[in-house]
Scaffold this motif. Structure first.
Motif, PDB file in Angstrom:
ATOM      1  N   PHE A 405      31.975  27.173  37.737  1.00 34.73           N
ATOM      2  CA  PHE A 405      33.222  27.913  37.954  1.00 34.73           C
ATOM      3  C   PHE A 405      34.085  27.983  36.697  1.00 34.73           C
ATOM      4  O   PHE A 405      35.209  28.516  36.744  1.00 34.73           O
ATOM      5  N   GLY A 406      33.595  27.454  35.577  1.00 31.53           N
ATOM      6  CA  GLY A 406      34.412  27.424  34.367  1.00 31.53           C
ATOM      7  C   GLY A 406      35.529  26.401  34.506  1.00 31.53           C
ATOM      8  O   GLY A 406      35.440  25.445  35.268  1.00 31.53           O
ATOM      9  N   ALA A 407      36.621  26.610  33.753  1.00 31.26           N
ATOM     10  CA  ALA A 407      37.821  25.768  33.832  1.00 31.26           C
ATOM     11  C   ALA A 407      37.536  24.308  33.506  1.00 31.26           C
ATOM     12  O   ALA A 407      38.206  23.412  34.014  1.00 31.26           O
ATOM     13  N   LEU A 408      36.535  24.049  32.657  1.00 26.71           N
ATOM     14  CA  LEU A 408      36.225  22.696  32.194  1.00 26.71           C
ATOM     15  C   LEU A 408      36.483  22.614  30.693  1.00 26.71           C
ATOM     16  O   LEU A 408      36.385  23.618  29.986  1.00 26.71           O
ATOM     17  N   PRO A 409      36.809  21.420  30.192  1.00 28.17           N
ATOM     18  CA  PRO A 409      37.006  21.297  28.746  1.00 28.17           C
ATOM     19  C   PRO A 409      35.704  21.496  27.995  1.00 28.17           C
ATOM     20  O   PRO A 409      34.638  21.069  28.445  1.00 28.17           O
ATOM     21  N   SER A 410      35.768  22.172  26.858  1.00 29.12           N
ATOM     22  CA  SER A 410      34.601  22.362  26.000  1.00 29.12           C
ATOM     23  C   SER A 410      34.569  21.233  24.976  1.00 29.12           C
ATOM     24  O   SER A 410      35.470  21.121  24.137  1.00 29.12           O
ATOM     25  N   ILE A 411      33.562  20.375  25.086  1.00 26.52           N
ATOM     26  CA  ILE A 411      33.504  19.172  24.252  1.00 26.52           C
ATOM     27  C   ILE A 411      32.271  19.236  23.349  1.00 26.52           C
ATOM     28  O   ILE A 411      31.136  19.306  23.828  1.00 26.52           O
ATOM     29  N   ASP A 412      32.497  19.227  22.061  1.00 20.61           N
ATOM     30  CA  ASP A 412      31.413  19.239  21.062  1.00 20.61           C
ATOM     31  C   ASP A 412      31.210  17.804  20.573  1.00 20.61           C
ATOM     32  O   ASP A 412      31.848  17.360  19.617  1.00 20.61           O
ATOM     33  N   TYR A 413      30.329  17.081  21.255  1.00 21.24           N
ATOM     34  CA  TYR A 413      30.163  15.664  20.944  1.00 21.24           C
ATOM     35  C   TYR A 413      29.674  15.439  19.511  1.00 21.24           C
ATOM     36  O   TYR A 413      30.132  14.523  18.834  1.00 21.24           O
ATOM     37  N   SER A 415      30.135  17.152  16.776  1.00 21.04           N
ATOM     38  CA  SER A 415      31.203  17.301  15.783  1.00 21.04           C
ATOM     39  C   SER A 415      32.198  16.150  15.872  1.00 21.04           C
ATOM     40  O   SER A 415      32.693  15.659  14.853  1.00 21.04           O
ATOM     41  N   ILE A 416      32.496  15.714  17.105  1.00 19.15           N
ATOM     42  CA  ILE A 416      33.441  14.604  17.288  1.00 19.15           C
ATOM     43  C   ILE A 416      32.875  13.317  16.716  1.00 19.15           C
ATOM     44  O   ILE A 416      33.556  12.578  15.993  1.00 19.15           O
ATOM     45  N   SER A 417      31.614  13.055  17.041  1.00 18.35           N
ATOM     46  CA  SER A 417      31.006  11.814  16.542  1.00 18.35           C
ATOM     47  C   SER A 417      30.903  11.831  15.015  1.00 18.35           C
ATOM     48  O   SER A 417      31.085  10.800  14.358  1.00 18.35           O
ATOM     49  N   LYS A 418      30.619  13.016  14.454  1.00 16.10           N
ATOM     50  CA  LYS A 418      30.536  13.121  12.996  1.00 16.10           C
ATOM     51  C   LYS A 418      31.886  12.840  12.356  1.00 16.10           C
ATOM     52  O   LYS A 418      31.969  12.192  11.303  1.00 16.10           O
ATOM     53  N   LEU A 419      32.956  13.327  13.003  1.00 17.00           N
ATOM     54  CA  LEU A 419      34.305  13.104  12.476  1.00 17.00           C
ATOM     55  C   LEU A 419      34.675  11.634  12.483  1.00 17.00           C
ATOM     56  O   LEU A 419      35.400  11.153  11.603  1.00 17.00           O
ATOM     57  N   LEU A 420      34.158  10.906  13.476  1.00 16.78           N
ATOM     58  CA  LEU A 420      34.522   9.493  13.623  1.00 16.78           C
ATOM     59  C   LEU A 420      33.576   8.545  12.901  1.00 16.78           C
ATOM     60  O   LEU A 420      33.846   7.339  12.833  1.00 16.78           O
ATOM     61  N   ARG A 421      32.465   9.058  12.392  1.00 18.01           N
ATOM     62  CA  ARG A 421      31.543   8.196  11.655  1.00 18.01           C
ATOM     63  C   ARG A 421      32.167   7.763  10.321  1.00 18.01           C
ATOM     64  O   ARG A 421      32.935   8.509   9.712  1.00 18.01           O
ATOM     65  N   PRO A 422      31.811   6.577   9.841  1.00 14.88           N
ATOM     66  CA  PRO A 422      32.311   6.165   8.517  1.00 14.88           C
ATOM     67  C   PRO A 422      31.810   7.119   7.441  1.00 14.88           C
ATOM     68  O   PRO A 422      30.718   7.672   7.535  1.00 14.88           O
ATOM     69  N   ALA A 423      32.637   7.315   6.445  1.00 20.48           N
ATOM     70  CA  ALA A 423      32.220   8.158   5.308  1.00 20.48           C
ATOM     71  C   ALA A 423      31.004   7.529   4.627  1.00 20.48           C
ATOM     72  O   ALA A 423      30.788   6.317   4.674  1.00 20.48           O
ATOM     73  N   GLU A 424      30.178   8.360   3.988  1.00 20.54           N
ATOM     74  CA  GLU A 424      28.938   7.880   3.384  1.00 20.54           C
ATOM     75  C   GLU A 424      29.181   6.779   2.354  1.00 20.54           C
ATOM     76  O   GLU A 424      28.448   5.800   2.285  1.00 20.54           O
TER      77      GLU A 424
END
Length: 439
Positions: A405-413, A415-424
């Motif tokens: 039915f739609g109306a759900l959050p669009s979550i890009d795991y 990209s999120i996990s990459k953002l939270l990973r420690p820098a190289e």
């Protein structure tokens, strides 16, 4: 009872959007969830729930109701030239930033007369305003005001009888607001105004209820005590002690005098919640020793009793933040029960609680969704889906959770996990540190 509410150019709602509680074609499924305030002609839902992702516009639906209510009740007090504080247009388009906000509400008053109120306004002026009602099956106009009308040129229909018509107003005053506050107001005007003033209560997340009638509040404590005992809070009784000499240490100066007075009177009541101890005796605890959930429920129950007994309307934002899912289910069930809700009270709520979206609890037309597309809120009902595919006994909750039915959050795991990973470089330094440690 609210039949239909139309919103345009308010906050995230750009285009004309309809929230309808009108039952177009009554069906046997959960038929007691439908009331007929004008006999068997028009069916109106007793409750609806609005689902959607965070920031999709669910709350803006309720804020639109609140803006309309405030405009009707309070705009008559605005002085000439003062801005209309409830003007809040859609700001992501140059075409709407300064365009009028438009509301239209169709409703039944307490005397079961059907009204249609329309208004559009800018930051400084009421642009158009009209009030119609249905003395028969045909609509009849009570008054109509256009952008070029002054208070001397407002048009009145033939059914406006028994009161003064030509009431001076400024451009920023709603005629309904100003006229109804006059002692010479016609009954038909006063009844429509009282619907906005008396019948609608809007509660935000975690907002406490403050009853203004202290006598009624004290009377309701006995009822509240009995009900709390029945919902497994562990409370056996509530006792009230009055201390006339007690007053709160601090009350904000910016509160209305009426609210300050209620807070002072409320502070004189010291409440004690009695729990049964291991010996079977009662041990009393101060109100602030009770859980936050119990305090919220204690605050809400007198309002619930009042609305069910009078036929009012409650708007609740984020129902799951206020109550346990089973308590939320109980509240909805009470509104949908025609033997309990005999005065046709209504509940409109927003929620993320998928458990409530169940064919055993809600009809298709009681479930609504908001979805934000390119900054604009879209509002639609489960009833708008193909009835051959989504039937009355379909597992609404599971299908919603699956994204049908739609109306759900669009979550890009990823990209999120990459953002939270420690820098190289940080990771390399950590690896080197660990390597050196074991050498």
């Amino acid at each position: 009872m609210i039949i239909d509410f139309t919103i345009q150019n308010f906050r995230s709602i750009k285009d004309e959007t309809l929230l309808s509680m009108h039952v177009e074609s009554p069906r046997n499924h959960l038929s007691t969830h439908v009331a007929y305030p004008a006999g068997d002609r028009i069916g109106v839902l007793r409750s609806i729930g609005i689902y959607g992702a965070n920031a999709s516009g669910k709350t803006n639906i309720l804020l639109a109701f609140q803006a309309l209510q405030n405009l009707v009740v309070y705009s008559g007090d605005l002085k000439e030239g003062e801005p209309i504080p409830w003007y809040d247009p859609y700001r992501l388009s140059d075409a709407t930033k300064k365009a009028p906000v438009k509301f239209e509400l169709e409703f039944f008053s307490h005397d079961n007369i059907r009204y249609l109120y329309s208004v559009s306004f800018t930051h400084t002026s009421i642009i158009e305003e009209s009030l119609d009602f249905f003395p028969t099956r045909q609509k009849a106009n009570i008054f109509k005001r256009t952008e070029n009308d002054s208070w001397e040129t407002i048009q009145f229909g033939g059914h406006y009888k028994g009161g003064a018509r030509r009431i001076p107003i400024f451009k920023n005053n709603s005629y309904l607001s100003k006229a109804a506050n006059s002692a010479a107001a016609a009954d038909v005007i006063r009844a429509a105004y009282d619907f906005f003033r008396k019948d609608i209560a809007i509660l935000g997340p975690n907002q406490q209820v403050l009853m203004s009638d202290m006598n009624e509040y004290e009377k309701s404590i006995d009822f509240t005590s009995k009900l709390l005992c029945l919902v497994d809070t562990g409370i056996a009784r509530i006792k009230v002690h009055k201390n006339e000499n007690f007053s709160p240490d601090f009350i904000p100066d910016n509160l209305p005098e009426k609210v300050k007075k209620v807070l002072i009177e409320r502070s004189k009541l010291q409440l004690f919640f009695a729990h049964e101890n291991e010996s079977g005796d009662l041990e009393e605890f101060e109100e602030d020793r009770e859980s936050e959930g119990t305090q919220k429920l204690f605050s809400f129950l007198p309002m619930l009793q009042g609305v069910l007994s009078s036929g009012g309307i409650i708007f609740m934002d984020e129902l799951e933040n206020s109550f346990h899912p089973h308590i939320a289910e109980l509240i909805i069930k009470l509104f949908n029960d025609s033997e309990v809700n005999t005065k046709n009270a209504q509940l409109i709520f927003t929620t993320h609680n998928i458990q409530l979206m169940n064919p055993a609890r809600m009809r298709r037309d009681q479930i609504w969704f908001t979805e934000k597309i390119r900054g604009k809120t879209q509002l639609y009902s489960l009833d708008s889906f193909d009835k051959k595919e989504v039937k009355s006994n379909s597992p609404f909750d599971d299908w919603y959770d699956d994204g049908r039915f739609g109306a759900l959050p669009s979550i890009d795991y990823m990209s999120i996990s990459k953002l939270l990973r420690p820098a190289e470089d940080e990771k390399l330094a950590e690896d080197n540190k660990n390597s050196n440690f074991f050498e």
